[in-house]
Design a protein around this motif. Structure first.
Motif, PDB file in Angstrom:
ATOM      1  N   ALA A  90       0.840  -1.211   0.000  1.00 20.15           N
ATOM      2  CA  ALA A  90       0.000   0.000   0.000  1.00 20.15           C
ATOM      3  C   ALA A  90       0.872   1.258   0.000  1.00 20.15           C
ATOM      4  CB  ALA A  90      -0.924  -0.001   1.212  1.00 20.15           C
ATOM      5  N   ASP A  91       1.991   1.224   0.762  1.00 23.88           N
ATOM      6  CA  ASP A  91       2.919   2.367   0.765  1.00 23.88           C
ATOM      7  C   ASP A  91       3.514   2.579  -0.624  1.00 23.88           C
ATOM      8  OD1 ASP A  91       2.607   2.775   3.530  1.00 23.88           O
ATOM      9  OD2 ASP A  91       4.310   1.466   4.019  1.00 23.88           O
ATOM     10  N   VAL A  92       3.925   1.486  -1.253  1.00 24.73           N
ATOM     11  CA  VAL A  92       4.522   1.556  -2.594  1.00 24.73           C
ATOM     12  C   VAL A  92       3.499   2.101  -3.587  1.00 24.73           C
ATOM     13  CG1 VAL A  92       5.437   0.172  -4.496  1.00 24.73           C
ATOM     14  CG2 VAL A  92       6.218  -0.253  -2.160  1.00 24.73           C
ATOM     15  N   ALA A  93       2.266   1.616  -3.497  1.00 31.63           N
ATOM     16  CA  ALA A  93       1.216   2.075  -4.411  1.00 31.63           C
ATOM     17  C   ALA A  93       0.973   3.569  -4.242  1.00 31.63           C
ATOM     18  CB  ALA A  93      -0.074   1.296  -4.150  1.00 31.63           C
ATOM     19  N   ARG A  94       0.942   4.022  -3.003  1.00 34.86           N
ATOM     20  CA  ARG A  94       0.720   5.445  -2.744  1.00 34.86           C
ATOM     21  C   ARG A  94       1.863   6.285  -3.301  1.00 34.86           C
ATOM     22  NH1 ARG A  94      -1.561   4.398   1.582  1.00 34.86           N
ATOM     23  NH2 ARG A  94       0.270   4.073   2.880  1.00 34.86           N
ATOM     24  N   ARG A  95       3.098   5.847  -3.076  1.00 36.97           N
ATOM     25  CA  ARG A  95       4.266   6.599  -3.567  1.00 36.97           C
ATOM     26  C   ARG A  95       4.338   6.626  -5.089  1.00 36.97           C
ATOM     27  NH1 ARG A  95       9.680   5.733  -0.091  1.00 36.97           N
ATOM     28  NH2 ARG A  95       8.869   6.374   1.928  1.00 36.97           N
TER      29      ARG A  95
ATOM     30  N   VAL B  12      -0.037   4.400  -8.128  1.00 34.59           N
ATOM     31  CA  VAL B  12      -0.663   3.308  -8.870  1.00 34.59           C
ATOM     32  C   VAL B  12      -1.567   2.557  -7.906  1.00 34.59           C
ATOM     33  CG1 VAL B  12       1.234   3.059 -10.520  1.00 34.59           C
ATOM     34  CG2 VAL B  12       1.237   1.698  -8.432  1.00 34.59           C
ATOM     35  N   SER B  13      -2.325   1.611  -8.407  1.00 31.83           N
ATOM     36  CA  SER B  13      -3.185   0.825  -7.526  1.00 31.83           C
ATOM     37  C   SER B  13      -2.369  -0.256  -6.820  1.00 31.83           C
ATOM     38  CB  SER B  13      -4.308   0.171  -8.328  1.00 31.83           C
ATOM     39  OG  SER B  13      -3.789  -0.857  -9.148  1.00 31.83           O
ATOM     40  N   ALA B  14      -2.894  -0.723  -5.687  1.00 37.35           N
ATOM     41  CA  ALA B  14      -2.239  -1.814  -4.963  1.00 37.35           C
ATOM     42  C   ALA B  14      -2.196  -3.066  -5.833  1.00 37.35           C
ATOM     43  CB  ALA B  14      -2.974  -2.083  -3.652  1.00 37.35           C
ATOM     44  N   LYS B  15      -3.202  -3.244  -6.672  1.00 38.90           N
ATOM     45  CA  LYS B  15      -3.241  -4.399  -7.581  1.00 38.90           C
ATOM     46  C   LYS B  15      -2.033  -4.384  -8.519  1.00 38.90           C
ATOM     47  CE  LYS B  15      -6.480  -6.730 -10.628  1.00 38.90           C
ATOM     48  NZ  LYS B  15      -7.838  -6.704 -11.191  1.00 38.90           N
TER      49      LYS B  15
ATOM     50  N   ARG C  42       0.821  -7.258  -8.687  1.00 40.03           N
ATOM     51  CA  ARG C  42       1.129  -7.862  -9.989  1.00 40.03           C
ATOM     52  C   ARG C  42       2.631  -7.790 -10.271  1.00 40.03           C
ATOM     53  NH1 ARG C  42      -1.699  -4.608 -13.533  1.00 40.03           N
ATOM     54  NH2 ARG C  42      -3.599  -5.392 -12.603  1.00 40.03           N
ATOM     55  N   ALA C  43       3.264  -6.655  -9.931  1.00 42.16           N
ATOM     56  CA  ALA C  43       4.706  -6.493 -10.141  1.00 42.16           C
ATOM     57  C   ALA C  43       5.490  -7.441  -9.239  1.00 42.16           C
ATOM     58  CB  ALA C  43       5.113  -5.046  -9.880  1.00 42.16           C
ATOM     59  N   ILE C  44       5.003  -7.653  -8.035  1.00 41.50           N
ATOM     60  CA  ILE C  44       5.663  -8.595  -7.118  1.00 41.50           C
ATOM     61  C   ILE C  44       5.565 -10.011  -7.677  1.00 41.50           C
ATOM     62  CG2 ILE C  44       5.538  -9.662  -4.828  1.00 41.50           C
ATOM     63  CD1 ILE C  44       4.624  -6.873  -3.777  1.00 41.50           C
ATOM     64  N   ARG C  45       4.365 -10.409  -8.087  1.00 42.70           N
ATOM     65  CA  ARG C  45       4.167 -11.773  -8.612  1.00 42.70           C
ATOM     66  C   ARG C  45       4.973 -12.025  -9.881  1.00 42.70           C
ATOM     67  NH1 ARG C  45      -1.023 -10.867  -6.819  1.00 42.70           N
ATOM     68  NH2 ARG C  45      -1.766 -10.233  -8.868  1.00 42.70           N
ATOM     69  N   SER C  46       5.118 -11.004 -10.729  1.00 45.75           N
ATOM     70  CA  SER C  46       5.851 -11.183 -11.984  1.00 45.75           C
ATOM     71  C   SER C  46       7.366 -11.135 -11.778  1.00 45.75           C
ATOM     72  CB  SER C  46       5.444 -10.108 -12.995  1.00 45.75           C
ATOM     73  OG  SER C  46       5.952  -8.849 -12.611  1.00 45.75           O
TER      74      SER C  46
ATOM     75  N   PHE D 160      12.215  -0.454  -4.113  1.00 51.14           N
ATOM     76  CA  PHE D 160      11.184   0.429  -4.664  1.00 51.14           C
ATOM     77  C   PHE D 160      11.781   1.331  -5.722  1.00 51.14           C
ATOM     78  CE2 PHE D 160       9.398   4.774  -4.426  1.00 51.14           C
ATOM     79  CZ  PHE D 160       8.167   4.527  -5.010  1.00 51.14           C
ATOM     80  N   TRP D 161      12.914   1.982  -5.429  1.00 47.21           N
ATOM     81  CA  TRP D 161      13.520   2.910  -6.395  1.00 47.21           C
ATOM     82  C   TRP D 161      14.078   2.184  -7.617  1.00 47.21           C
ATOM     83  CZ3 TRP D 161      11.846   7.463  -6.574  1.00 47.21           C
ATOM     84  CH2 TRP D 161      11.437   8.123  -5.423  1.00 47.21           C
ATOM     85  N   LEU D 162      14.570   0.966  -7.426  1.00 45.86           N
ATOM     86  CA  LEU D 162      15.021   0.179  -8.581  1.00 45.86           C
ATOM     87  C   LEU D 162      13.843  -0.148  -9.506  1.00 45.86           C
ATOM     88  CD1 LEU D 162      17.573  -2.266  -6.915  1.00 45.86           C
ATOM     89  CD2 LEU D 162      18.072  -0.453  -8.572  1.00 45.86           C
ATOM     90  N   TRP D 163      12.705  -0.468  -8.911  1.00 47.06           N
ATOM     91  CA  TRP D 163      11.507  -0.765  -9.701  1.00 47.06           C
ATOM     92  C   TRP D 163      11.059   0.475 -10.473  1.00 47.06           C
ATOM     93  CZ3 TRP D 163       6.024   0.185  -8.187  1.00 47.06           C
ATOM     94  CH2 TRP D 163       5.122  -0.419  -9.052  1.00 47.06           C
ATOM     95  N   ILE D 164      11.042   1.612  -9.805  1.00 47.35           N
ATOM     96  CA  ILE D 164      10.628   2.852 -10.452  1.00 47.35           C
ATOM     97  C   ILE D 164      11.595   3.227 -11.575  1.00 47.35           C
ATOM     98  CG2 ILE D 164      10.377   5.357 -10.115  1.00 47.35           C
ATOM     99  CD1 ILE D 164       8.014   3.754  -9.093  1.00 47.35           C
TER     100      ILE D 164
END
Length: 92
Positions: free
Chosen positions: A14-19, A22-25, A29-33, A52-56
Motif C-alpha cells: 500500500a505504501d509503494v502504491a501510494r508513492r 498506482v493501484s495496490a493491484k 502484480r509487479a511482485i508476482r511477476s 522500490f527505487w530500482l523498480w521505479i
C-alpha cells in the motif's frame, strides 16, 4: 512503513502504491511477476526503499525515435487553404 533490523525502511504494498501513484493491484502484480522484489514476512509483503527505487527507475520509457524536424501542422481545408488563396488572387 516499518524499519528492519538493519535500519532500512520497509514499505508495504500500500505504501509503494501510494508513492508510485498506482493501484495496490499493480504493485501485487509487479511482485508476482518478479519486476518488484519483495520479502514475505508472515502473511505480508515488505519492500525495501532501495527495491522500490530500482523498480521505479526500471520503468522508465525511452523514446523510440527522436524527431529533428517535427511535421508542420496542415491548415484545415477551407479558410486559409492554398485553394482559397489562389481563388482570392485570381479574383483580384
Amino acid at each position: 512503513m516499518t524499519t528492519s533490523a538493519q535500519g532500512a525502511a520497509l514499505l508495504s504494498p500500500a505504501d509503494v502504491a501510494r508513492r508510485a501513484q498506482v493501484s495496490a493491484k499493480t504493485v501485487y502484480r509487479a511482485i508476482r511477476s518478479g519486476d518488484l522484489v519483495a520479502s514475505r514476512i508472515g502473511a505480508h509483503y515488505r519492500i525495501t526503499e532501495e527495491d522500490f527505487w530500482l523498480w521505479i527507475s526500471g520503468a522508465r520509457v525511452k523514446p523510440t525515435r527522436q524527431r529533428s524536424n517535427p511535421r508542420p501542422i496542415a491548415a484545415p481545408a477551407g479558410r486559409g487553404s492554398l485553394a482559397a488563396l489562389r481563388a482570392i488572387e485570381e479574383a483580384a
